[in-house]
Design an enzyme around this catalytic site. Structure first.
Site, PDB file in Angstrom:
ATOM      1  N   SER A   1      -4.247  23.492-102.412  1.00 43.29           N
ATOM      2  CA  SER A   1      -3.004  24.555-102.300  1.00 43.29           C
ATOM      3  C   SER A   1      -1.525  24.029-102.271  1.00 43.29           C
ATOM      4  O   SER A   1      -0.807  24.884-102.197  1.00 43.29           O
ATOM      5  CB  SER A   1      -3.265  25.318-101.104  1.00 43.29           C
ATOM      6  OG  SER A   1      -3.907  26.304-101.210  1.00 43.29           O
TER       7      SER A   1
ATOM      8  N   SER B   1      -2.775  28.070-102.686  1.00 41.52           N
ATOM      9  CA  SER B   1      -2.418  29.264-102.080  1.00 41.52           C
ATOM     10  C   SER B   1      -0.833  29.402-101.448  1.00 41.52           C
ATOM     11  O   SER B   1      -0.409  30.160-101.184  1.00 41.52           O
ATOM     12  CB  SER B   1      -3.228  29.376-100.609  1.00 41.52           C
ATOM     13  OG  SER B   1      -2.982  28.132 -99.727  1.00 41.52           O
TER      14      SER B   1
ATOM     15  N   LYS C   1       6.045  27.555 -95.484  1.00 42.88           N
ATOM     16  CA  LYS C   1       4.662  28.330 -95.876  1.00 42.88           C
ATOM     17  C   LYS C   1       4.417  29.262 -94.564  1.00 42.88           C
ATOM     18  O   LYS C   1       4.615  28.699 -93.521  1.00 42.88           O
ATOM     19  CB  LYS C   1       3.639  27.384 -96.221  1.00 42.88           C
ATOM     20  CG  LYS C   1       2.496  28.427 -96.698  1.00 42.88           C
ATOM     21  CD  LYS C   1       1.344  27.498 -97.183  1.00 42.88           C
ATOM     22  CE  LYS C   1       0.028  28.032 -97.756  1.00 42.88           C
ATOM     23  NZ  LYS C   1      -1.058  27.227 -98.218  1.00 42.88           N
TER      24      LYS C   1
END
Ligand code: GLN
Length: 488
Positions: A178, A154, A79
């Site tokens: 997330s 997210s 990420k």
């Protein structure tokens, strides 16, 4: 061989038996990326050259007869709020568009020791604020199960990459859901470890009392493998827990006999899609068949979790994001005539709408006159939420809930922020209480994957893994493959 669709543990076996090479595997994954990335848009940055260089090194080690670790030579995606030296780090924000990090996150140091291969950095909501990956400055990611739908967020890029075969494993971060929510939207396994299990060093802070890094994978075994590598105490993070890290793969036993699983009644009522609730009820039934005892429990403060989170998380974010002032990092507005003007212009232009909204909310609830009414009150409610869980765990070994009240919705849904916030109700309390939470595939609604959330006691990851593994081995949901198509 379509190696990109295989698990870490299967590929590890093939590497050790010399049936495949790391270069061959890495090339297959990049071929797959070439094929589908235009429609999925999971990545912000790709590093094919760096990945192949590492893969060649690994192949030499294997040829020389060196023993390899379970993640050695296996390509993974990170990420883009986790610092990986040598690759730009953007947090999907204009303000960090060209930022080159100067050190590795602790999790990356650990992964490097195991000679893993890094494919690139994945798309996300800007500064991890959002639930759909649409607040990214760069682009919206699509859900490989239906390209017209959101991948969740997210960590939407990290989950979509797994579902699309664009990475074998990935890392996300979870402040209010997330990792778990995108894992559930994409039919993946995701774990948010106990607060403190994994060092936050090198993960760009959103809400420091809630953030945790964790794996998103194709199955439970892979999640245990990645967890083994990333967990551990770190002098750079004073909240990292100084506790032994077990070998999580040892917890992968098919045995839930006498396990007591609580179904919190607050998670099945208003706001939860009845079809999603039905899948979780069927999951509970399966657990009963497998020998567990399922009981109803109550977590009475659940209804306050979302509103208190949206006070605490923005408050912490407003302080954490103060460092992006145009002086030290990234983007700077050059038209301003004075330093204060430059900072204001940089932040106005550099941050997107959602991030600015959070900063304003956060500074408001922390300002004098409002601090006691909002921030302090929210902290008190946070204690009540934590106590709800402590009480439930007096009688239960773990809790079972929907990971999200809904399945992935349309990219055109254009919901107002409050509606999107409310959908975090199932994941947020777990961060507020600092507990480990996991999402596993447990069914389908309208052709879209449904995730079951397992919530454990503090440092109870092994119990979660055992329960998850037992369910997985008794079902076929994790084997389903995303079609990469769209609804007509
Ligand atoms: N959806 C939540 C938010 O927008 C959680 C985000 C996260 O876990 N990083 O804050």
């Amino acid at each position: 061989m379509t190696l990109y669709n295989e698990t870490v543990h299967d590929l590890h076996e093939k590497l050790t038996k010399k049936e495949i090479s790391s270069v061959e595997l890495t090339e297959k994954v990049f071929d797959r990326i070439d094929k589908v990335e235009d429609s999925v848009k999971a990545y912000i940055t790709l590093d094919k050259e760096g990945a192949l260089k590492k893969a060649r090194e690994v192949d030499q080690k294997i040829a020389a007869g060196e023993a390899i670790k379970p993640l050695t030579g296996i390509p993974g995606a990170i990420k883009d709020n986790i610092s990986l030296k040598g690759m730009r780090l953007t947090c999907a924000s204009k303000i960090l568009e060209n930022f080159q990090p100067v050190y590795d996150a602790h999790v990356i140091e650990n992964l490097r020791k195991d000679d893993t291969v890094f494919i690139g950095k994945t798309n996300m909501d800007e500064f991890a604020m959002g639930s759909t990956t649409e607040t990214s400055y760069f682009k919206a990611t699509s859900n490989p199960w239906d390209l017209t739908r959101v991948p969740g967020g997210s960590s939407g890029g990290s989950a979509a990459a797994i579902a699309a075969g664009e990475a074998i494993w990935s890392l996300g971060s979870d402040t209010g859901g997330s990792i778990r929510q995108p894992a559930s939207f994409n039919g993946c396994v995701g774990i948010k470890p106990t607060y403190g299990r994994v060092s936050r060093y090198g993960c760009i802070a959103f809400a420091s009392s809630l953030d945790q890094i964790g794996p998103i994978t194709k199955d439970v075994t892979d999640a245990a493998i990645v967890l083994n590598t990333i967990c551990g105490v770190d002098a750079h993070d004073s909240t990292s827990a100084n506790v032994p890290v077990p070998d999580f793969t040892k917890a992968l036993k098919q045995d839930v006999k006498d396990m007591v699983i609580g179904l919190p009644k607050e998670f099945f009522g208003k706001g939860t899609d009845p079809k999603v609730a039905e899948q979780i009820k069927l999951t509970a039934k399966k657990y009963e068949e497998l020998g567990a005892k399922v009981v109803e429990v109550s977590l009475p403060h659940t209804e306050y979790a979302v509103i208190t989170y949206y006070i605490i998380a923005p408050a912490e974010a407003s302080a954490n994001l103060g460092r992006f002032d145009g002086v030290r990092y990234g983007f700077r507005d050059l038209s301003a005539k004075s330093a204060p003007e430059m900072m204001a212009a940089t932040r106005t232009e550099g941050f997107g709408e959602e991030v600015r909204r959070r900063i304003m909310l956060g500074t408001y609830v922390l300002s004098s006159g409002y601090y006691d009414a909002y921030y302090n009150k929210a902290m008190q409610v946070r204690t009540l939420i934590r106590q709800d869980y402590q009480k439930a765990f007096e009688t239960c070994d773990l809790l079972l809930t929907p990971t999200s009240p809904v399945v992935a919705y349309s990219l055109d849904a254009k919901m107002d922020p409050l509606t999107v916030y409310m959908l975090d109700v199932t994941t947020i309390p777990v961060n507020m209480a600092g507990l480990p939470g996991m999402s596993i595939p447990c069914g389908f609604v309208d052709g879209m994957p449904v995730g079951a959330q397992l919530i454990g006691k503090p440092l109870g990851e092994e119990t979660l893994l055992r329960a998850a593994y037992t369910f997985e081995q008794a079902t076929e949901f994790h084997k389903a493959v995303a079609p990469l198509g769209g609804k007509k």
